[in-house]
Design a protein around this motif. Structure first.
Motif, PDB file in Angstrom:
ATOM      1  N   ILE A   1       1.100  -1.466   0.267  1.00 40.71           N
ATOM      2  CA  ILE A   1      -0.080  -0.627  -0.297  1.00 40.71           C
ATOM      3  C   ILE A   1       1.034   1.654  -0.391  1.00 40.71           C
ATOM      4  O   ILE A   1       2.188   1.137   0.341  1.00 40.71           O
ATOM      5  N   THR A   2       0.607   2.224  -0.813  1.00 47.76           N
ATOM      6  CA  THR A   2       1.575   3.508  -0.663  1.00 47.76           C
ATOM      7  C   THR A   2       0.822   4.002   0.367  1.00 47.76           C
ATOM      8  O   THR A   2      -0.438   4.741   0.481  1.00 47.76           O
ATOM      9  N   TRP A   3       1.654   5.106   1.216  1.00 41.07           N
ATOM     10  CA  TRP A   3       1.500   6.172   1.901  1.00 41.07           C
ATOM     11  C   TRP A   3       0.354   7.189   1.170  1.00 41.07           C
ATOM     12  O   TRP A   3      -0.301   6.769   2.109  1.00 41.07           O
ATOM     13  N   ILE A   4       0.869   7.591   0.667  1.00 41.85           N
ATOM     14  CA  ILE A   4       0.207   8.920  -0.127  1.00 41.85           C
ATOM     15  C   ILE A   4      -0.524   8.131  -1.078  1.00 41.85           C
ATOM     16  O   ILE A   4      -0.776   8.062  -2.602  1.00 41.85           O
ATOM     17  N   GLY A   5      -2.137   8.747  -1.243  1.00 40.84           N
ATOM     18  CA  GLY A   5      -2.693   7.373  -2.006  1.00 40.84           C
ATOM     19  C   GLY A   5      -4.161   6.330  -1.331  1.00 40.84           C
ATOM     20  O   GLY A   5      -4.584   6.211  -2.186  1.00 40.84           O
ATOM     21  N   GLY A   6      -3.099   5.708  -0.533  1.00 43.91           N
ATOM     22  CA  GLY A   6      -3.772   4.768  -0.703  1.00 43.91           C
ATOM     23  C   GLY A   6      -3.919   2.626  -0.949  1.00 43.91           C
ATOM     24  O   GLY A   6      -4.729   2.168  -1.461  1.00 43.91           O
ATOM     25  N   THR A   7      -3.460   3.724  -2.588  1.00 41.72           N
ATOM     26  CA  THR A   7      -3.096   2.902  -3.680  1.00 41.72           C
ATOM     27  C   THR A   7      -2.693   1.343  -2.819  1.00 41.72           C
ATOM     28  O   THR A   7      -1.550   0.789  -2.501  1.00 41.72           O
TER      29      THR A   7
END
Length: 120
Positions: A51-57
């Motif tokens: 999971i990406t910290w920014i955006g939550g992808t």
């Protein structure tokens, strides 16, 4: 200095659930994605999800989609791995890491791991 500390592992019966946590500290967390990997005895470390910290992808290993859910709480600098309908073959040491991609070599920082054991 980046540190990762996993928790939440344990022994669970097949069909049960566990929620793993990964508390992260450091100044550059937003530059990375958080990934979860697992390693069973005698096997290579394999990608579970990220999971990406920014955006939550989010991205998942195809074989685990639908049973595992990755999430994060930016305010707490903590990532989570919710595991449902667990099977004995899910037994492994689970690691969180910071990096990007689906290969262990894509990740720079690693936690110490937490054991998950699923009994039949």
């Amino acid at each position: 200095q980046v540190q990762l500390v996993e928790s939440g592992g344990g022994l669970v019966q097949a069909g049960g659930s566990l929620r793993l946590s990964c508390a992260a500290s450091g100044r550059t967390l937003m530059n990375y994605a958080m990934g979860w990997f697992r390693q069973a005895p005698g096997k290579e470390r394999e990608f579970v999800a990220l999971i990406t910290w920014i955006g939550g992808t989010t991205y998942y290993a195809d074989s685990l989609k639908g049973r595992f859910t990755i999430s994060r709480d930016n305010a707490k600098n903590t990532g989570y791995l919710e595991m449902n309908s667990l099977k004995p073959e899910d037994t492994a040491v689970y690691y969180c890491a910071l990096g990007a991609g689906s290969r262990p070599s894509d990740y720079k920082y690693w936690g110490q791991g937490t054991q998950v054991t699923v009994s039949s």
